[in-house]
Design a protein around this motif. Sequence first.
Motif, short mmCIF file in Angstrom:
data_model
loop_
_atom_site.label_atom_id
_atom_site.label_comp_id
_atom_site.label_asym_id
_atom_site.label_seq_id
_atom_site.Cartn_x
_atom_site.Cartn_y
_atom_site.Cartn_z
N GLU A 38 0.82 -1.21 0.00
CA GLU A 38 0.00 0.00 0.00
C GLU A 38 0.85 1.25 0.00
OE1 GLU A 38 -0.74 -2.47 2.26
OE2 GLU A 38 -2.57 -3.24 1.36
N HIS A 39 1.99 1.19 0.67
CA HIS A 39 2.89 2.35 0.69
C HIS A 39 3.51 2.59 -0.68
CE1 HIS A 39 2.55 2.84 4.97
NE2 HIS A 39 2.84 1.55 5.16
N ILE A 40 3.79 1.52 -1.38
CA ILE A 40 4.35 1.65 -2.72
C ILE A 40 3.30 2.22 -3.67
CG2 ILE A 40 5.29 0.36 -4.67
CD1 ILE A 40 6.48 -1.57 -2.56
N ASN A 41 2.07 1.72 -3.56
CA ASN A 41 0.99 2.26 -4.39
C ASN A 41 0.77 3.74 -4.10
OD1 ASN A 41 0.50 -0.12 -5.73
ND2 ASN A 41 -1.09 -0.76 -4.31
N ASN A 58 12.95 3.09 -5.05
CA ASN A 58 13.91 2.16 -4.49
C ASN A 58 15.17 2.87 -4.04
OD1 ASN A 58 12.31 -0.09 -4.77
ND2 ASN A 58 13.08 -0.54 -6.82
N HIS A 59 15.59 3.86 -4.79
CA HIS A 59 16.77 4.64 -4.41
C HIS A 59 16.50 5.41 -3.12
CE1 HIS A 59 20.49 6.78 -4.89
NE2 HIS A 59 19.85 7.94 -4.77
N GLU A 60 15.31 5.97 -3.01
CA GLU A 60 14.93 6.69 -1.79
C GLU A 60 14.92 5.75 -0.59
OE1 GLU A 60 10.91 8.70 -0.06
OE2 GLU A 60 11.36 9.05 -2.17
N LEU A 61 14.44 4.51 -0.79
CA LEU A 61 14.45 3.55 0.31
C LEU A 61 15.86 3.16 0.72
CD1 LEU A 61 11.57 1.08 -0.64
CD2 LEU A 61 11.59 2.80 1.16
#
Length: 46
Positions: A4-7, A39-42
């Motif tokens: 849900e966070h990715i969406n 993904n880079h931010e993560l």
Amino acid sequence: MGIEHINRSLKIFRILSERYRNRRRRYALRCNLIAALYNHELSLAA
């Protein structure tokens, strides 16, 4: 819960929240670029 966070992040870029009005062949490229940014931010947060 994680998906849900990715969406949510993709909806912030408005790629999933609105109708895509550009060329269809570039839709996958833009989704991949936004996913790479996320993904880079993560990786920076970890």
